[in-house]
Design a protein around this motif. Structure first.
Motif, PDB file in Angstrom:
ATOM      1  N   TRP A   1      64.123  26.356 -19.043  1.00 21.12           N
ATOM      2  CA  TRP A   1      62.782  25.938 -19.498  1.00 21.12           C
ATOM      3  C   TRP A   1      63.034  24.810 -20.486  1.00 21.12           C
ATOM      4  CZ3 TRP A   1      58.074  29.483 -19.344  1.00 21.12           C
ATOM      5  CH2 TRP A   1      56.927  28.847 -19.829  1.00 21.12           C
ATOM      6  N   VAL A   2      62.870  23.579 -20.006  1.00 20.31           N
ATOM      7  CA  VAL A   2      63.169  22.424 -20.850  1.00 20.31           C
ATOM      8  C   VAL A   2      62.032  22.219 -21.843  1.00 20.31           C
ATOM      9  CG1 VAL A   2      63.625  19.948 -20.889  1.00 20.31           C
ATOM     10  CG2 VAL A   2      64.479  21.350 -18.995  1.00 20.31           C
ATOM     11  N   ILE A   3      62.389  21.974 -23.098  1.00 17.39           N
ATOM     12  CA  ILE A   3      61.403  21.719 -24.151  1.00 17.39           C
ATOM     13  C   ILE A   3      61.694  20.331 -24.702  1.00 17.39           C
ATOM     14  CG2 ILE A   3      60.544  22.509 -26.397  1.00 17.39           C
ATOM     15  CD1 ILE A   3      61.481  25.359 -25.494  1.00 17.39           C
ATOM     16  N   THR A   4      60.650  19.489 -24.743  1.00 17.66           N
ATOM     17  CA  THR A   4      60.853  18.076 -25.077  1.00 17.66           C
ATOM     18  C   THR A   4      60.038  17.686 -26.309  1.00 17.66           C
ATOM     19  OG1 THR A   4      59.070  17.444 -23.578  1.00 17.66           O
ATOM     20  CG2 THR A   4      61.279  17.466 -22.661  1.00 17.66           C
ATOM     21  N   PRO A   5      60.430  18.183 -27.480  1.00 15.16           N
ATOM     22  CA  PRO A   5      59.655  17.858 -28.687  1.00 15.16           C
ATOM     23  C   PRO A   5      59.818  16.396 -29.070  1.00 15.16           C
ATOM     24  CG  PRO A   5      61.583  19.213 -29.226  1.00 15.16           C
ATOM     25  CD  PRO A   5      61.626  18.962 -27.757  1.00 15.16           C
ATOM     26  N   SER A   6      58.761  15.817 -29.604  1.00 17.03           N
ATOM     27  CA  SER A   6      58.920  14.491 -30.198  1.00 17.03           C
ATOM     28  C   SER A   6      59.661  14.688 -31.521  1.00 17.03           C
ATOM     29  CB  SER A   6      57.551  13.860 -30.443  1.00 17.03           C
ATOM     30  OG  SER A   6      56.791  14.719 -31.258  1.00 17.03           O
ATOM     31  N   VAL A   7      60.209  13.595 -32.057  1.00 14.92           N
ATOM     32  CA  VAL A   7      61.024  13.721 -33.267  1.00 14.92           C
ATOM     33  C   VAL A   7      60.181  14.219 -34.439  1.00 14.92           C
ATOM     34  CG1 VAL A   7      62.583  12.489 -34.824  1.00 14.92           C
ATOM     35  CG2 VAL A   7      62.546  11.908 -32.406  1.00 14.92           C
ATOM     36  N   ASP A   8      58.854  13.941 -34.395  1.00 11.40           N
ATOM     37  CA  ASP A   8      58.015  14.365 -35.522  1.00 11.40           C
ATOM     38  C   ASP A   8      57.307  15.702 -35.265  1.00 11.40           C
ATOM     39  OD1 ASP A   8      56.374  13.477 -33.555  1.00 11.40           O
ATOM     40  OD2 ASP A   8      55.157  12.149 -34.831  1.00 11.40           O
ATOM     41  N   ALA A   9      57.732  16.440 -34.236  1.00 10.82           N
ATOM     42  CA  ALA A   9      57.097  17.732 -33.954  1.00 10.82           C
ATOM     43  C   ALA A   9      57.394  18.720 -35.075  1.00 10.82           C
ATOM     44  CB  ALA A   9      57.608  18.295 -32.636  1.00 10.82           C
ATOM     45  N   SER A  10      56.423  19.579 -35.380  1.00 15.35           N
ATOM     46  CA  SER A  10      56.643  20.521 -36.477  1.00 15.35           C
ATOM     47  C   SER A  10      57.557  21.644 -36.015  1.00 15.35           C
ATOM     48  CB  SER A  10      55.317  21.109 -36.961  1.00 15.35           C
ATOM     49  OG  SER A  10      54.976  22.242 -36.189  1.00 15.35           O
ATOM     50  N   GLU A  11      58.303  22.179 -36.952  1.00 11.02           N
ATOM     51  CA  GLU A  11      59.251  23.236 -36.646  1.00 11.02           C
ATOM     52  C   GLU A  11      58.559  24.447 -36.038  1.00 11.02           C
ATOM     53  OE1 GLU A  11      61.711  24.256 -39.903  1.00 11.02           O
ATOM     54  OE2 GLU A  11      62.436  26.100 -38.996  1.00 11.02           O
ATOM     55  N   SER A  12      57.421  24.839 -36.619  1.00 15.97           N
ATOM     56  CA  SER A  12      56.796  26.066 -36.118  1.00 15.97           C
ATOM     57  C   SER A  12      56.212  25.845 -34.726  1.00 15.97           C
ATOM     58  CB  SER A  12      55.749  26.594 -37.098  1.00 15.97           C
ATOM     59  OG  SER A  12      54.598  25.789 -37.063  1.00 15.97           O
ATOM     60  N   ALA A  13      55.757  24.606 -34.440  1.00 14.22           N
ATOM     61  CA  ALA A  13      55.232  24.321 -33.096  1.00 14.22           C
ATOM     62  C   ALA A  13      56.351  24.420 -32.062  1.00 14.22           C
ATOM     63  CB  ALA A  13      54.596  22.933 -33.065  1.00 14.22           C
ATOM     64  N   VAL A  14      57.504  23.847 -32.394  1.00 12.83           N
ATOM     65  CA  VAL A  14      58.647  23.916 -31.478  1.00 12.83           C
ATOM     66  C   VAL A  14      59.034  25.372 -31.254  1.00 12.83           C
ATOM     67  CG1 VAL A  14      61.078  23.319 -31.158  1.00 12.83           C
ATOM     68  CG2 VAL A  14      59.485  21.627 -32.120  1.00 12.83           C
ATOM     69  N   ASN A  15      59.057  26.125 -32.347  1.00 13.29           N
ATOM     70  CA  ASN A  15      59.462  27.524 -32.231  1.00 13.29           C
ATOM     71  C   ASN A  15      58.465  28.341 -31.402  1.00 13.29           C
ATOM     72  OD1 ASN A  15      61.829  27.194 -33.571  1.00 13.29           O
ATOM     73  ND2 ASN A  15      61.024  27.812 -35.570  1.00 13.29           N
ATOM     74  N   THR A  16      57.198  27.975 -31.456  1.00 16.81           N
ATOM     75  CA  THR A  16      56.196  28.679 -30.656  1.00 16.81           C
ATOM     76  C   THR A  16      56.496  28.512 -29.170  1.00 16.81           C
ATOM     77  OG1 THR A  16      54.507  28.384 -32.342  1.00 16.81           O
ATOM     78  CG2 THR A  16      53.732  28.807 -30.101  1.00 16.81           C
ATOM     79  N   VAL A  17      56.859  27.280 -28.790  1.00 20.46           N
ATOM     80  CA  VAL A  17      57.124  27.026 -27.367  1.00 20.46           C
ATOM     81  C   VAL A  17      58.450  27.669 -26.946  1.00 20.46           C
ATOM     82  CG1 VAL A  17      57.407  25.228 -25.619  1.00 20.46           C
ATOM     83  CG2 VAL A  17      55.699  24.959 -27.420  1.00 20.46           C
ATOM     84  N   VAL A  18      59.431  27.657 -27.853  1.00 21.68           N
ATOM     85  CA  VAL A  18      60.685  28.379 -27.575  1.00 21.68           C
ATOM     86  C   VAL A  18      60.378  29.860 -27.352  1.00 21.68           C
ATOM     87  CG1 VAL A  18      62.877  29.168 -28.576  1.00 21.68           C
ATOM     88  CG2 VAL A  18      62.179  26.776 -28.825  1.00 21.68           C
ATOM     89  N   GLY A  19      59.509  30.399 -28.197  1.00 19.79           N
ATOM     90  CA  GLY A  19      59.139  31.809 -28.064  1.00 19.79           C
ATOM     91  C   GLY A  19      58.477  32.096 -26.731  1.00 19.79           C
ATOM     92  N   LEU A  20      57.634  31.176 -26.265  1.00 20.51           N
ATOM     93  CA  LEU A  20      56.972  31.346 -24.967  1.00 20.51           C
ATOM     94  C   LEU A  20      58.007  31.399 -23.841  1.00 20.51           C
ATOM     95  CD1 LEU A  20      54.356  31.352 -23.208  1.00 20.51           C
ATOM     96  CD2 LEU A  20      54.521  28.845 -23.193  1.00 20.51           C
ATOM     97  N   ALA A  21      58.959  30.453 -23.887  1.00 19.51           N
ATOM     98  CA  ALA A  21      60.002  30.413 -22.858  1.00 19.51           C
ATOM     99  C   ALA A  21      60.810  31.712 -22.862  1.00 19.51           C
ATOM    100  CB  ALA A  21      60.915  29.212 -23.089  1.00 19.51           C
ATOM    101  N   GLN A  22      61.131  32.178 -24.060  1.00 20.71           N
ATOM    102  CA  GLN A  22      61.950  33.394 -24.164  1.00 20.71           C
ATOM    103  C   GLN A  22      61.180  34.624 -23.722  1.00 20.71           C
ATOM    104  OE1 GLN A  22      63.455  33.150 -28.206  1.00 20.71           O
ATOM    105  NE2 GLN A  22      65.321  32.130 -27.483  1.00 20.71           N
ATOM    106  N   LEU A  23      59.900  34.652 -24.052  1.00 17.25           N
ATOM    107  CA  LEU A  23      59.050  35.762 -23.626  1.00 17.25           C
ATOM    108  C   LEU A  23      59.042  35.864 -22.097  1.00 17.25           C
ATOM    109  CD1 LEU A  23      55.408  36.273 -24.799  1.00 17.25           C
ATOM    110  CD2 LEU A  23      55.839  35.642 -22.434  1.00 17.25           C
ATOM    111  N   ALA A  24      59.092  34.707 -21.416  1.00 22.14           N
ATOM    112  CA  ALA A  24      59.079  34.701 -19.949  1.00 22.14           C
ATOM    113  C   ALA A  24      60.478  34.939 -19.371  1.00 22.14           C
ATOM    114  CB  ALA A  24      58.510  33.374 -19.442  1.00 22.14           C
ATOM    115  N   GLY A  25      61.467  35.136 -20.250  1.00 25.22           N
ATOM    116  CA  GLY A  25      62.821  35.416 -19.766  1.00 25.22           C
ATOM    117  C   GLY A  25      63.599  34.168 -19.389  1.00 25.22           C
ATOM    118  N   ALA A  26      63.040  32.986 -19.711  1.00 24.95           N
ATOM    119  CA  ALA A  26      63.696  31.731 -19.335  1.00 24.95           C
ATOM    120  C   ALA A  26      64.747  31.339 -20.373  1.00 24.95           C
ATOM    121  CB  ALA A  26      62.657  30.620 -19.199  1.00 24.95           C
TER     122      ALA A  26
END
Lengths: 333, 333
Positions: A143-168
């Motif tokens: 599950w590729v995640i492509t944050p922009s350099v100015d993305a907030s840490e918690s936003a990135v972590n939310t999407v990481v959490g989604l990927a992990q929740l789906a087992g990816a």
């Protein structure tokens, strides 16, 4: 209760809904919208969503996390529609197979109060649509995640959490870097698979060929059964990368043609031996190690939604992006 | 007790041994030989054979049915070796992926007292060798049978019985017709799969590409993991047919390249829609109907080995061969 919105309820959007609903994420309500009312009703019935939204704008109201799973080309219009309706601080992600255009549209159209972090769960199957949705579709897949350099840490972590929740398996990448790689590993195979099925099925001998078709033909042409709309959007939005890899492939195939035509035994066997050994190695040992891409810690989506701060990711992510940029500037893959 | 000999105990030979031994064929002894003694011992241990033969000539002694499962190019030498040792009336079949050369070698080298009926079980998997053998490998898969016009009825029925015992779908075809069709449906996919893996793995970006590789890349490159020796033998023995279909494929791929490069939406979506619909149709409904190719009755291998006469097949077979010849003469696929 936290709210998650899913815009677009095809195979991917529907499967994400099922994965969320069947997870232990806790008290979360999933609102969904789709192009047709029938799809939304079906998604509700299958347990992929809780709330049938009449529009994308309605679905995102009050949502902490918005997952845009529309066709790629439609995403621009979806961003325009949801922009005024997004809650302050909402995290917006997408699932498009190409990331460059989508990232640029997000930057252009979404409000500064929302946080966009692009994503691409690399999973699919032979059948499409909400009825093919499967909570386990993403299990073990990238599950590729492509944050922009100015993305907030918690936003990135939310999407990481989604990927992990789906087992990816979440992995970070620059959007344009992703598109170049995906052209080779995903869009080129889609083209070959389709052209192979097309040339066989278009032949006058197709009734005889079809009788002989076994698992080899079936596997190599599976991607030809994907959504034509998705294929269209990929070819349009990632055209230059696709052409680049297609030309490399045609050159390689021409090399094989010359070897077969010459019929020189040692050259023929050599041409098949290296790929066989390397693929065996890949299947058994997985991708070659990259020192800068380490496995990520497990993060829970509920922690993310509840806004808890998890550190460490951002630093690692910045390093990876810097390394990726250095690579992207230094050499074309 | 009837004796069956298997010459060559790789994935295919070993799987045939297991299928025979696990069937209800009754009192049959399977003798096996292979290039290395270790393989023969392993086949015995896995239950694929009963008797470890020291050579092909020893294996075929007294056998009513001989299955040659050696590499294609080695078959000529196997025929030379077994010819003087074959029992009167023995039925000899093979499993080679190309049938033209093998049929000509059989005609040239095997004694008139033996009956050769070529065969090609169209099944395979990602792993090779005796340890990958699987009694269910052929279940539901095509098993092409290529009798010469003068083949005896009982010899043909013996090979049909073998295919059915393994759960395969027997179908009759002229050897050269088979080779032309197999080039399209099996050998071309093998080439594409190998060239695709080769171009990705040969790229400087392979570590990144491999991280992104998902089920689509895995499926489309599966055939690249096949035996390089088998690929070599196919490319050498079916060269002209392979080149014919490879050129047709390159032309089709070039057509797709032009469509993608032009980037005209309607043309792009059309190029992916027809294959998607036709493959869906193929997956759901199976091959298009051919009026002259009906499903065969069930015949038991033991009846065949015991020499009982079963009628009906020969007439149907002759009709099919005549129709195939008419097609082969009338048009190139």
């Amino acid at each position: 209760m936290e709210r998650i919105a899913i815009i677009g309820l095809g195979l991917i959007g529907g499967s994400i809904g099922l994965a969320i609903k069947q997870s232990d994420v806790g008290d979360v309500q999933v609102a969904g919208s789709a192009r047709t009312r029938g799809t939304v009703q079906r998604a509700k019935k299958l347990g992929a969503i809780d709330i049938e939204a009449a529009s994308a704008a309605e679905a995102v109201k009050g949502a902490r996390l918005v997952i845009v799973a529309s066709p790629i080309i439609a995403m621009r219009a979806v961003f325009e529609e949801i922009a005024p309706a997004l809650a302050e601080g909402a995290v917006v992600t997408d699932v498009a197979s190409t990331k460059g255009d989508v990232s640029r549209w997000a930057k252009e159209l979404l409000p500064a109060t929302a946080h966009f972090v692009g994503g691409h769960p690399m999973a699919g199957k032979e059948t499409q649509g909400i009825d093919a949705a499967d909570a386990d579709l993403f299990r073990g897949k990238p599950w590729v995640i492509t944050p922009s350099v100015d993305a907030s840490e918690s936003a990135v972590n939310t999407v990481v959490g989604l990927a992990q929740l789906a087992g990816a398996v979440p992995m970070f990448m620059d959007p344009d870097e992703h598109d170049s790689y995906a052209a080779a590993i995903s869009h080129l195979p889609l083209l070959l698979s389709t052209a192979l099925f097309s040339v066989a099925q278009g032949s006058a001998a197709w009734p005889e060929l079809a009788q002989l078709a076994s698992s080899g033909f079936r596997d190599t042409t599976r991607l030809a059964s994907g959504s034509p709309e998705m294929a269209h959007d990929i070819m349009i939005s990632n055209r230059d990368n696709v052409l680049h890899w297609l030309d490399r492939f045609i050159a390689e195939l021409t090399r094989y043609r010359e070897i077969v035509a010459a019929g020189e035994s040692v050259a023929v066997i050599e041409a098949f031996t290296r790929p066989q050994i390397e693929r065996e190695n890949f299947v058994v040992n997985g991708p070659p190690r990259r020192d800068d891409r380490e496995p990520m810690e497990k993060v829970s989506l509920s922690e993310m939604l509840l806004g808890s701060k998890i550190s460490g990711f951002m630093n690692k992510q910045q390093e990876i992006i810097k390394a990726a940029e250095a690579r992207a500037n230094g050499k074309r893959p």
